[in-house]
Structures are given as structure tokens and as C-alpha cells.
Design a protein around this motif. Structure first.
Motif, PDB file in Angstrom:
ATOM      1  N   PRO A  67      28.157  40.601  32.799  1.00  0.00           N
ATOM      2  CA  PRO A  67      29.586  40.924  32.701  1.00  0.00           C
ATOM      3  C   PRO A  67      30.341  40.029  31.724  1.00  0.00           C
ATOM      4  N   MET A  68      30.032  38.732  31.712  1.00  0.00           N
ATOM      5  CA  MET A  68      30.746  37.821  30.816  1.00  0.00           C
ATOM      6  C   MET A  68      30.370  38.072  29.367  1.00  0.00           C
ATOM      7  N   MET A  69      29.105  38.327  29.095  1.00  0.00           N
ATOM      8  CA  MET A  69      28.680  38.622  27.728  1.00  0.00           C
ATOM      9  C   MET A  69      29.310  39.919  27.231  1.00  0.00           C
ATOM     10  N   ARG A  70      29.423  40.893  28.113  1.00  0.00           N
ATOM     11  CA  ARG A  70      30.042  42.166  27.732  1.00  0.00           C
ATOM     12  C   ARG A  70      31.528  41.975  27.429  1.00  0.00           C
TER      13      ARG A  70
ATOM     14  N   GLN B 297      45.049  35.619  32.554  1.00  0.00           N
ATOM     15  CA  GLN B 297      45.132  35.126  33.932  1.00  0.00           C
ATOM     16  C   GLN B 297      43.745  34.718  34.390  1.00  0.00           C
ATOM     17  N   VAL B 298      43.608  33.452  34.787  1.00  0.00           N
ATOM     18  CA  VAL B 298      42.332  32.924  35.265  1.00  0.00           C
ATOM     19  C   VAL B 298      42.520  32.457  36.700  1.00  0.00           C
ATOM     20  N   ASP B 299      41.835  33.096  37.626  1.00  0.00           N
ATOM     21  CA  ASP B 299      41.906  32.731  39.035  1.00  0.00           C
ATOM     22  C   ASP B 299      40.557  32.185  39.468  1.00  0.00           C
ATOM     23  N   SER B 300      40.458  30.874  39.574  1.00  0.00           N
ATOM     24  CA  SER B 300      39.220  30.233  40.042  1.00  0.00           C
ATOM     25  C   SER B 300      39.429  29.852  41.501  1.00  0.00           C
ATOM     26  N   TYR B 301      39.261  30.852  42.356  1.00  0.00           N
ATOM     27  CA  TYR B 301      39.543  30.687  43.780  1.00  0.00           C
ATOM     28  C   TYR B 301      38.264  30.375  44.550  1.00  0.00           C
ATOM     29  N   TRP B 302      38.274  29.248  45.258  1.00  0.00           N
ATOM     30  CA  TRP B 302      37.163  28.835  46.107  1.00  0.00           C
ATOM     31  C   TRP B 302      37.748  28.392  47.448  1.00  0.00           C
ATOM     32  N   TRP B 303      36.887  28.220  48.414  1.00  0.00           N
ATOM     33  CA  TRP B 303      37.319  27.667  49.701  1.00  0.00           C
ATOM     34  C   TRP B 303      36.294  26.645  50.156  1.00  0.00           C
ATOM     35  N   ARG B 304      36.795  25.459  50.507  1.00  0.00           N
ATOM     36  CA  ARG B 304      35.931  24.400  51.035  1.00  0.00           C
ATOM     37  C   ARG B 304      36.596  23.801  52.275  1.00  0.00           C
ATOM     38  N   GLY B 305      35.806  23.653  53.326  1.00  0.00           N
ATOM     39  CA  GLY B 305      36.322  23.101  54.567  1.00  0.00           C
ATOM     40  C   GLY B 305      36.635  21.622  54.454  1.00  0.00           C
TER      41      GLY B 305
ATOM     42  N   GLU C  91      37.437  33.612  48.258  1.00  0.00           N
ATOM     43  CA  GLU C  91      36.925  33.164  46.956  1.00  0.00           C
ATOM     44  C   GLU C  91      36.928  34.266  45.896  1.00  0.00           C
ATOM     45  N   GLU C  92      37.969  35.100  45.886  1.00  0.00           N
ATOM     46  CA  GLU C  92      38.064  36.129  44.847  1.00  0.00           C
ATOM     47  C   GLU C  92      38.356  35.463  43.505  1.00  0.00           C
ATOM     48  N   GLN C  93      37.500  35.692  42.545  1.00  0.00           N
ATOM     49  CA  GLN C  93      37.629  35.067  41.234  1.00  0.00           C
ATOM     50  C   GLN C  93      37.740  36.149  40.163  1.00  0.00           C
ATOM     51  N   GLN C  94      38.629  35.914  39.208  1.00  0.00           N
ATOM     52  CA  GLN C  94      38.817  36.920  38.173  1.00  0.00           C
ATOM     53  C   GLN C  94      39.374  36.292  36.898  1.00  0.00           C
TER      54      GLN C  94
ATOM     55  N   ILE D  67      41.697  44.243  30.079  1.00  0.00           N
ATOM     56  CA  ILE D  67      40.309  44.221  30.536  1.00  0.00           C
ATOM     57  C   ILE D  67      40.106  42.979  31.383  1.00  0.00           C
ATOM     58  N   SER D  68      39.062  43.003  32.213  1.00  0.00           N
ATOM     59  CA  SER D  68      38.871  41.873  33.118  1.00  0.00           C
ATOM     60  C   SER D  68      37.443  41.805  33.623  1.00  0.00           C
ATOM     61  N   VAL D  69      37.131  40.664  34.229  1.00  0.00           N
ATOM     62  CA  VAL D  69      35.964  40.477  35.081  1.00  0.00           C
ATOM     63  C   VAL D  69      36.490  40.049  36.439  1.00  0.00           C
ATOM     64  N   PRO D  70      36.149  40.781  37.532  1.00  0.00           N
ATOM     65  CA  PRO D  70      35.349  42.002  37.591  1.00  0.00           C
ATOM     66  C   PRO D  70      35.910  43.097  36.673  1.00  0.00           C
ATOM     67  N   TRP D  71      35.011  43.941  36.169  1.00  0.00           N
ATOM     68  CA  TRP D  71      35.378  44.886  35.125  1.00  0.00           C
ATOM     69  C   TRP D  71      36.408  45.894  35.601  1.00  0.00           C
ATOM     70  N   LYS D  72      37.472  45.967  34.856  1.00  0.00           N
ATOM     71  CA  LYS D  72      38.506  46.975  35.035  1.00  0.00           C
ATOM     72  C   LYS D  72      39.214  47.118  33.713  1.00  0.00           C
ATOM     73  N   VAL D  73      39.488  48.342  33.330  1.00  0.00           N
ATOM     74  CA  VAL D  73      40.184  48.580  32.069  1.00  0.00           C
ATOM     75  C   VAL D  73      41.363  49.515  32.309  1.00  0.00           C
ATOM     76  N   VAL D  74      42.483  49.144  31.742  1.00  0.00           N
ATOM     77  CA  VAL D  74      43.688  49.977  31.777  1.00  0.00           C
ATOM     78  C   VAL D  74      44.313  49.925  30.391  1.00  0.00           C
ATOM     79  N   ALA D  75      44.640  51.070  29.840  1.00  0.00           N
ATOM     80  CA  ALA D  75      45.303  51.131  28.535  1.00  0.00           C
ATOM     81  C   ALA D  75      46.485  52.086  28.626  1.00  0.00           C
ATOM     82  N   SER D  76      47.548  51.729  27.940  1.00  0.00           N
ATOM     83  CA  SER D  76      48.772  52.522  28.016  1.00  0.00           C
ATOM     84  C   SER D  76      49.308  52.848  26.624  1.00  0.00           C
ATOM     85  N   ASN D  77      49.905  54.012  26.519  1.00  0.00           N
ATOM     86  CA  ASN D  77      50.741  54.364  25.379  1.00  0.00           C
ATOM     87  C   ASN D  77      52.181  54.448  25.868  1.00  0.00           C
TER      88      ASN D  77
END
Length: 384
Positions: free
Chosen positions: A130-133, A150-158, A240-243, A253-263
Motif C-alpha cells: 500500500p505504501m509503495m502504491r 493528515q497523519v494519524d499515528s494512533y497507538w494505545w499502550r497501557g 490504533e486506527e492509523q492513516q 488519496i490515503s492509506v488505508p486506500w480511499k480515493v475521492v475526486a471532485s469537480n
């Protein structure tokens, strides 16, 4: 046959062992080293390795038969072990973060240069399909100028996570979630989006009063063309949702992959740009999947560079740039000022001593344990 040694047999070591074992005709693990030799012995037995066990890294780096060393120790030790390895003629793959300060990074780069040896910094998330793509699409400029990232590096640690003796201290760990968890996303960010002109950041510790370091940070990066990026680093996010989301002038465009384009309609409101979305999905799917991913993918890259006397994808300069962004986040958060990039040797946080002098610990570390009985860890939100 490339002879490999691994220094540090803690939680991340199995990822290196498994990576090297995928290439039995190209390399062999001949040495394991840990200040707790029983841990190295356990690793040897678990993977049935024909390797010698050491408790002192100085003995490992002097072994003439060793060609490549994986450094898997706590961050504050990376520079000394890496420089000693390079000076003894070994190639080095060092875990993230590259070092505890930019001064140490520069010393490591100088050692690699003067000894004509490869230095690669672990950034295994680059070595995923996914990252290479995503990088492939960004390089083709199909979505136009990037206006917001937008970079969300979400983790959880007790709470007990910071009980381990070297974690949660500025002296030993060098920082909190920004340095030791979001480092991968920050590496991907600067690789894909380029280096910003300035950083403004805040940090906090909201859930771990047994640690000096932050457990959440939010940074804004600004670019000369006016584009903005926001980077959130956290170990307090359940799930831990990361995107990573790139908003271009023509599409998102994003990882996880999602694409939206507008006119734009006549009144300026959006309507779907189906043609561009189909084009982007086609480019994404046509990029061939990687045969090996993660740590194994990066190890394959390092082995190939040694065999061909070529270059690695993630070299010391790339590792330093990632740490430079993280250093700027810490400097901004602790001074309350925006930080211009690049940082030079006069920066207050350039040296380790400078960091320790100017950083403001959130709490005093209390409980300290030598090891956890459970050595399993999560990588990118999944058990590995």
C-alpha cells in the motif's frame, strides 16, 4: 554468504531474525548479543540458530567473519554501537529511531562515509505494497499539488508499558510516542510529502504519570507554497486506527486506500469526478504487489545493496531527516515557538545534552522493571 549479527534480543529482535531467515541462501545469523545473555540464548533456541551468544557488543563488532550487524537495542545506545560496527568494517541496519540526537546521527553518517560501509535505518512500513502504491501515485502528480496532509499515528499502550527500565525517560528512550511510535509515519510523511519549512507543536502526557515523556503530540507543518500538514502521535488511542491522507488540488488519496475526486459545479459546490477516481484506482491496482514486505522487505533491500555494491532505499540521511522533524516537534513544544527547518548545529535540541537541558519532563519515572515476561508486541496495530 553474508554473515549477520544481531545486537539486542528484545521485543523487536524476532522481526529481524524472521526477516533474515527468509533468505537462507544469501545470509546467515552467526551471532546474537544482549546484556542479558539468557535472552540471547533463548532467542537462539527458539529459532534453532547456529549462532554464538555474546553479552558485550564490543566483542561482536571485532569478529572478522561478520559482515552485517542489526542494532536492536534501546535508542540511546544506537550511535555508539553503530559507529563501533562501522569502524570495524561492518555494514549496519539500525532500528528506529536512528539515534537520540542529530549530533549522534551526524557522527554515524561520518563513520559510514569514512569506512565506505552501508548504513540503513529501519523504516519497514515503506516496504509494504500500500505504501509503495501511494508513493507511486504521488510521484506521478495525478492528484495535483498537495494542499493538506493528515497523519494519524494512533497507538494505545497501557500504564505498565513505561515500567520497563529504559522506557519513559528522556535520557534512555530519548522521547515518547512521537519518537518511538510515530517515527514510522513521520518517515513516510517526509518521504512522500517532502521536507516542510517550519514546525509548530504541542505535547502532553494525559495517561502515563510513570513517564517523563509525552504520550500525545500534535504538530503543524508548513510549506513554502502555503500547504499545511498535521501530524498526531499518540499512545492513548484505543483501536490504533492509523492513516495518512493526502488532499491534492484534484483528488484525495490515503492509506488505508480511499480515493475521492471532485469537480466544481457552476456554483462552486462539488460533484464526483468519476473519470479521475477510476484513473487513480487503476494506477493503484496496476502497481505490482511486493514479494516480501516489512522487516523482511527492508532486509532484502540491504542484502541486495551489499551484494551489488549499490544503495539502500532508507539510508542514514533519510533516517536523520526523520529525526530532524521529530527534534523540531520537541523543540517547538518545549519552547512554545515555531521552529524553522532545517535545524543546524546551533539548535538548542541538536545535541543530547541540549535536549536534556531544555526539555520539560511531565512526571518523574517511578517503577522500573528489568524485563516483561510477555515479549509480544504490536506493529501497525496487528500482532506480529
Amino acid at each position: 554468504m553474508i554473515k549477520v549479527a544481531i545486537i539486542g534480543t528484545g521485543a523487536i529482535c524476532p522481526a529481524h531474525v524472521k526477516g533474515y531467515l527468509q533468505f537462507p541462501h544469501r545470509c546467515k545469523i552467526v551471532a546474537l548479543c544482549d546484556i542479558y545473555p539468557e535472552k540471547a540464548e533463548k532467542m537462539k533456541q527458539e529459532f534453532q540458530l547456529d549462532a554464538r551468544v555474546y553479552h558485550n557488543y564490543q566483542d561482536v563488532v571485532k569478529e572478522e567473519q561478520i559482515d552485517l550487524i542489526s542494532v536492536c537495542t534501546p535508542p540511546y545506545t544506537h550511535a555508539n554501537i553503530t559507529i563501533a560496527s562501522l569502524d570495524e568494517g561492518k555494514h549496519v541496519l539500525v532500528e528506529k529511531p536512528m539515534a537520540a540526537s542529530l549530533e549522534e546521527c551526524d557522527a554515524m553518517l561520518e563513520a559510514a562515509d569514512r569506512n565506505h560501509r552501508l548504513l540503513s535505518v529501519v523504516a519497514q512500513n515503506r516496504f509494504t505494497t500500500p505504501m509503495m502504491r501511494l508513493k507511486h501515485i504521488l510521484d506521478q502528480d495525478v492528484i495535483g499539488k498537495i494542499v493538506h496532509t493528515q497523519v494519524d499515528s494512533y497507538w494505545w499502550r497501557g500504564y505498565s508499558y513505561y515500567d520497563l527500565w529504559w522506557r519513559g525517560t528522556w535520557e534512555k528512550e530519548g522521547g515518547g510516542c512521537t519518537l518511538n511510535h510515530a517515527v514510522h509515519h513521520i518517515d513516510l510523511f517526509q518521504w512522500m510529502n517532502g521536507f516542510p519549512d517550519a514546525i509548530t507543536a504541542v505535547t502532553s502526557n494525559v495517561s502515563h504519570d510513570n513517564a517523563e515523556v509525552e504520550d500525545i503530540s500534535i504538530a503543524i507543518a508548513t510549506y513554502q507554497d502555503g500547504a499545511l500538514a498535521q501530524l498526531t502521535s499518540s499512545v492513548v488511542h484505543h483501536g490504533e486506527e492509523q492513516q495518512m491522507i493526502f488532499q491534492g488540488e484534484k483528488a484525495r488519496i490515503s492509506v488505508p486506500w480511499k480515493v475521492v475526486a471532485s469537480n466544481a459545479k457552476e456554483n462552486g459546490f462539488p460533484e464526483p469526478d468519476q473519470k479521475r477516481m477510476e484513473q487513480l484506482n487503476q494506477i493503484y491496482e496496476q502497481y505490482p504487489p511486493l514479494q516480501v514486505e516489512g522487516h523482511a522487505g527492508q532486509i532484502n533491500d540491504v542484502l541486495h545493496a551489499i551484494e551489488s555494491q549499490g544503495k539502500v532505499l532508507v539510508d542514514g540521511e533519510q533516517g536523520r531527516q526523520t529525526l530532524e522533524l521529530i527534534t523540531a516537534i520537541y523543540q517547538s513544544a518545549n519552547t512554545g515557538e515555531s521552529v524553522r527547518l532545517p535545524l543546524d548545529k546551533k539548535a538548542r535540541f541538536y545535541t543530547r545534552d541540549g535536549i536534556l537541558q531544555h526539555v520539560k519532563p511531565f512526571y518523574k519515572k517511578g517503577k522500573s522493571v528489568d524485563n516483561f515476561s510477555d515479549q509480544s508486541i504490536t506493529i501497525s496495530g496487528s500482532e506480529k
